[in-house]
Design a protein around this motif. Structure first.
Motif, PDB file in Angstrom:
ATOM      1  N   PRO A  41      77.474  53.245   2.899  1.00  0.00           N
ATOM      2  CA  PRO A  41      77.305  52.663   1.563  1.00  0.00           C
ATOM      3  C   PRO A  41      77.326  53.709   0.449  1.00  0.00           C
ATOM      4  O   PRO A  41      77.690  53.411  -0.679  1.00  0.00           O
ATOM      5  CB  PRO A  41      75.942  51.978   1.618  1.00  0.00           C
ATOM      6  CG  PRO A  41      75.604  51.830   3.048  1.00  0.00           C
ATOM      7  CD  PRO A  41      76.355  52.884   3.782  1.00  0.00           C
ATOM      8  N   ALA A  42      76.958  54.942   0.780  1.00  0.00           N
ATOM      9  CA  ALA A  42      76.965  56.010  -0.222  1.00  0.00           C
ATOM     10  C   ALA A  42      78.377  56.481  -0.525  1.00  0.00           C
ATOM     11  O   ALA A  42      78.611  57.121  -1.559  1.00  0.00           O
ATOM     12  CB  ALA A  42      76.118  57.190   0.260  1.00  0.00           C
ATOM     13  N   GLY A  43      79.311  56.194   0.374  1.00  0.00           N
ATOM     14  CA  GLY A  43      80.683  56.619   0.161  1.00  0.00           C
ATOM     15  C   GLY A  43      80.901  58.102   0.417  1.00  0.00           C
ATOM     16  O   GLY A  43      81.793  58.703  -0.175  1.00  0.00           O
ATOM     17  N   ILE A  44      80.068  58.685   1.278  1.00  0.00           N
ATOM     18  CA  ILE A  44      80.227  60.096   1.609  1.00  0.00           C
ATOM     19  C   ILE A  44      80.508  60.233   3.098  1.00  0.00           C
ATOM     20  O   ILE A  44      80.326  59.281   3.863  1.00  0.00           O
ATOM     21  CB  ILE A  44      78.995  60.941   1.194  1.00  0.00           C
ATOM     22  CG1 ILE A  44      77.751  60.535   1.988  1.00  0.00           C
ATOM     23  CG2 ILE A  44      78.743  60.812  -0.303  1.00  0.00           C
ATOM     24  CD1 ILE A  44      76.539  61.420   1.734  1.00  0.00           C
ATOM     25  N   GLN A  45      80.943  61.399   3.495  1.00  0.00           N
ATOM     26  CA  GLN A  45      81.243  61.663   4.894  1.00  0.00           C
ATOM     27  C   GLN A  45      79.971  62.020   5.657  1.00  0.00           C
ATOM     28  O   GLN A  45      79.069  62.644   5.090  1.00  0.00           O
ATOM     29  CB  GLN A  45      82.241  62.827   5.009  1.00  0.00           C
ATOM     30  CG  GLN A  45      83.587  62.545   4.379  1.00  0.00           C
ATOM     31  CD  GLN A  45      84.302  61.398   5.066  1.00  0.00           C
ATOM     32  OE1 GLN A  45      84.322  61.311   6.292  1.00  0.00           O
ATOM     33  NE2 GLN A  45      84.867  60.504   4.262  1.00  0.00           N
ATOM     34  N   PRO A  46      79.877  61.680   6.937  1.00  0.00           N
ATOM     35  CA  PRO A  46      78.695  62.029   7.740  1.00  0.00           C
ATOM     36  C   PRO A  46      78.497  63.538   7.867  1.00  0.00           C
ATOM     37  O   PRO A  46      77.415  63.984   8.198  1.00  0.00           O
ATOM     38  CB  PRO A  46      78.965  61.407   9.108  1.00  0.00           C
ATOM     39  CG  PRO A  46      80.120  60.518   8.950  1.00  0.00           C
ATOM     40  CD  PRO A  46      80.825  60.864   7.686  1.00  0.00           C
ATOM     41  N   THR A  47      79.546  64.310   7.571  1.00  0.00           N
ATOM     42  CA  THR A  47      79.450  65.770   7.668  1.00  0.00           C
ATOM     43  C   THR A  47      79.002  66.422   6.366  1.00  0.00           C
ATOM     44  O   THR A  47      78.760  67.630   6.352  1.00  0.00           O
ATOM     45  CB  THR A  47      80.813  66.361   8.087  1.00  0.00           C
ATOM     46  OG1 THR A  47      81.813  65.925   7.157  1.00  0.00           O
ATOM     47  CG2 THR A  47      81.175  65.922   9.489  1.00  0.00           C
TER      48      THR A  47
END
Length: 117
Positions: A41-47
Motif C-alpha cells: 500500500p505504501a508503493g515502495i519496494q520490500p528492499t
C-alpha cells in the motif's frame, strides 16, 4: 499516495512531519507483522530501507530509525509510516470487540446510536 506534498517540505519540516505518524503507529499498536503488509500500500519496494526496518522486530525502535533516515529515504519513510498506520488502524475494531469492549461512541453491538434530537 505519491508524497509530492511531503517532498515539497524543507528537510527540518519533513523530520517534524515524520514524527507524527511514528507516534500514531505506536498508539495504534502497529506490530512487526504489519510491516510487510504495509509495503505494497505504501508503493515502495520490500528492499527499501524503511520496509526492511519495519520487519526487524522491536517496532518502536525501528520506527525511530525510520524517521532518522537520510534525506533521500524520507519520502519512502513517509509513505511506509502512513500505510503502516492504516494497516494497524484497520485492526482496531477487531481488537476492541475481541476484548469485549465496544469502540468509543458505539453500543455493544458496534452500531452508533441514532441521535434522537
Amino acid at each position: 499516495m505519491r508524497g509530492e506534498w511531503f517532498q515539497g517540505l524543507a528537510a527540518d519540516e519533513q523530520f517534524e512531519v515524520l514524527r507524527d505518524p511514528r507516534g500514531l503507529c505506536i498508539q495504534a499498536r502497529a506490530t512487526v507483522e504489519d510491516g510487510p503488509a504495509s509495503v505494497r500500500p505504501a508503493g515502495i519496494q520490500p528492499t527499501h530501507t524503511p520496509a526492511v526496518l519495519s520487519t526487524r522486530g522491536q517496532l518502536p525502535a525501528q520506527l525511530t530509525k525510520i524517521i532518522n533516515l537520510p534525506q533521500d529515504e524520507r519520502v519512502n519513510a513517509f509513505r511506509l509510516l502512513v500505510a503502516l498506520l492504516g494497516v494497524a488502524d484497520k485492526r482496531r475494531p477487531e481488537r476492541f470487540s475481541a476484548a469485549g469492549a465496544p469502540m468509543p461512541g458505539t453500543s455493544r453491538s458496534g452500531i452508533r446510536p441514532v441521535d434522537s434530537s
